[in-house]
Design a protein around this motif. Sequence first.
Motif, short mmCIF file in Angstrom:
data_model
loop_
_atom_site.label_atom_id
_atom_site.label_comp_id
_atom_site.label_asym_id
_atom_site.label_seq_id
_atom_site.Cartn_x
_atom_site.Cartn_y
_atom_site.Cartn_z
N GLY A 153 51.43 6.84 -8.84
CA GLY A 153 51.86 5.96 -7.75
C GLY A 153 51.59 6.59 -6.42
O GLY A 153 50.65 7.38 -6.24
N MET A 154 52.47 6.29 -5.46
CA MET A 154 52.26 6.79 -4.11
C MET A 154 52.37 8.30 -4.02
O MET A 154 51.89 8.91 -3.08
N SER A 155 53.02 8.93 -5.00
CA SER A 155 53.14 10.38 -4.95
C SER A 155 51.77 11.05 -5.01
O SER A 155 51.61 12.19 -4.56
N ASP A 156 50.76 10.36 -5.55
CA ASP A 156 49.42 10.93 -5.59
C ASP A 156 48.88 11.20 -4.20
O ASP A 156 48.02 12.07 -4.02
N LEU A 157 49.35 10.45 -3.20
CA LEU A 157 48.85 10.65 -1.84
C LEU A 157 49.22 12.02 -1.30
O LEU A 157 48.57 12.53 -0.39
N PHE A 158 50.27 12.62 -1.84
CA PHE A 158 50.74 13.89 -1.33
C PHE A 158 50.26 15.07 -2.17
O PHE A 158 50.64 16.20 -1.92
N GLY A 159 49.41 14.80 -3.15
CA GLY A 159 48.90 15.87 -3.98
C GLY A 159 48.09 16.88 -3.19
O GLY A 159 48.10 18.08 -3.50
N ALA A 160 47.38 16.42 -2.17
CA ALA A 160 46.58 17.33 -1.37
C ALA A 160 47.45 18.19 -0.46
O ALA A 160 47.02 19.23 0.03
N VAL A 161 48.67 17.75 -0.19
CA VAL A 161 49.56 18.50 0.70
C VAL A 161 50.25 19.63 -0.05
O VAL A 161 50.31 20.76 0.42
N ALA A 162 50.78 19.33 -1.23
CA ALA A 162 51.48 20.34 -2.01
C ALA A 162 50.46 21.27 -2.67
O ALA A 162 49.34 20.89 -2.98
N ARG A 310 45.90 25.12 -16.40
CA ARG A 310 44.56 24.56 -16.63
C ARG A 310 44.53 23.06 -16.32
O ARG A 310 43.48 22.51 -15.98
N LEU A 311 45.69 22.42 -16.44
CA LEU A 311 45.78 21.00 -16.09
C LEU A 311 46.45 20.78 -14.74
O LEU A 311 46.10 19.86 -14.01
N ARG A 312 47.43 21.63 -14.40
CA ARG A 312 48.27 21.37 -13.23
C ARG A 312 47.47 21.33 -11.94
O ARG A 312 47.76 20.53 -11.05
N TRP A 313 46.48 22.20 -11.79
CA TRP A 313 45.74 22.26 -10.53
C TRP A 313 45.05 20.93 -10.22
O TRP A 313 44.82 20.59 -9.07
N ARG A 314 44.75 20.15 -11.28
CA ARG A 314 44.09 18.85 -11.07
C ARG A 314 45.06 17.68 -11.26
O ARG A 314 45.07 16.75 -10.45
N TYR A 315 45.87 17.72 -12.31
CA TYR A 315 46.69 16.56 -12.66
C TYR A 315 48.15 16.69 -12.24
O TYR A 315 48.96 15.81 -12.52
N GLN A 316 48.50 17.79 -11.62
CA GLN A 316 49.79 17.96 -10.95
C GLN A 316 50.96 17.66 -11.88
O GLN A 316 51.06 18.25 -12.95
N GLU A 317 51.85 16.75 -11.45
CA GLU A 317 53.08 16.56 -12.22
C GLU A 317 52.85 15.91 -13.59
O GLU A 317 53.73 15.92 -14.44
N ARG A 318 51.66 15.37 -13.84
CA ARG A 318 51.39 14.76 -15.15
C ARG A 318 50.82 15.77 -16.16
O ARG A 318 50.56 15.43 -17.31
N ALA A 319 50.67 17.02 -15.75
CA ALA A 319 50.05 18.02 -16.60
C ALA A 319 50.77 18.18 -17.93
O ALA A 319 50.15 18.26 -19.00
#
Length: 382
Positions: A153-162, A310-319
């Motif tokens: 959802g909208m949380s993806d917009l902040f992935g580049a910030v965190a 290995r997943l977190r750096w790309r898929y963040q909280e869904r890793a």
Amino acid sequence: MKRLRHDVNALVSIALLVATTIAILTGIIADVWDLTGFVFHTYAGYVMAALVMFHVALNWGRLRRYVYVRLFRSGSTARTRSPAFATVHPRRSTVEPSAPGIVRALHTRRGFLGVLIGGLAGLAIGRSTARVRPDVPFGTDLGVAYHQWSKPGMSDLFGAVASWGAQPPLYKTYPDSLRIMLPPPDDRPGLALETAIQQRRSVRHYSDEPLTLAELSRLLYYTGGINAERFGIKLRAAPSAGALYPIETYLAIHRVADLRPGVYHYNVADHSLSLIRDADVRGETVRHGLMQEFLGTCNAVVYFTVILQRLRWRYQERAYRYALLEAGHLAQNLYLAATSLGMGVCAVGAFLDDEVNAMLGVDGEREAAVYMLAVGKTRDRV
């Protein structure tokens, strides 16, 4: 000294205003888009709390005098003679009108604005920390809360910030350990896929016949071995999000011909095993699996661990979601490969995590065990 105190107080007041503004803005963002773990909001709250305590400490004397005059003394004469009254009402007193402090600030427009912003920030903090999502009631178990929070959802917009960290190596190696090369997996036909699916069952009774290295090689290859290459990316027998392959495979070997009992790591890059512990661990595997005896009578116990980064750096909280899915993909491959060879598997999800992690030599945080499966030649099926 008095001048220095005044300057420090002014700087703390400015910093407090900035921290309060950041806290309310990040609080609104965290509340609207359910970013419960939004780190900037958390840090802003800590900084604001520290500044408030520091500010109160700097002005404790004036605050104490103000409370004393307001609550315990009456009459205009007493008030106008009080130094605290001079601080609050500088135009009606001969005491220094520029005296800093939260007491005087409360009686100015800017002070009122600061209090208002602070109050709104507190509201945002309270709302964002009191719930995970509006559709998850307070007290819901953490699994449901995580499932709701990790929805796209909208949380993806902040992935580049965190900051989610850097990509780690794709392969884990043990360069100082004894390495055993596995024979190339043979391609002799086994059961048809449809038949293997039909016959697949969890098996808890195993024969005393050892596995051969060739059979173990085939099991590991068809479970998660490298079987193709596309655009320079080595692909494996099980699907993986972004071809990042967060799952590592370990084995507790009990009875395999030409292989000492012990704990091994499967090196998928060159289809080999690394010995990481030379010992009979049958008793340990039974204890780790909550005293399920078949974990000690099977030929081997396969462990899947996950390296989340290995997943977190790309898929963040869904890793973590993806990692568990991938462990399931590998487990089903192992079931079907074993069934095709006339062997059996029994998956175990209830085990002592810390003890298993210690046996495998992983820390339980950066890499942690998520699955264990007994595998072996069958005696009968239950």
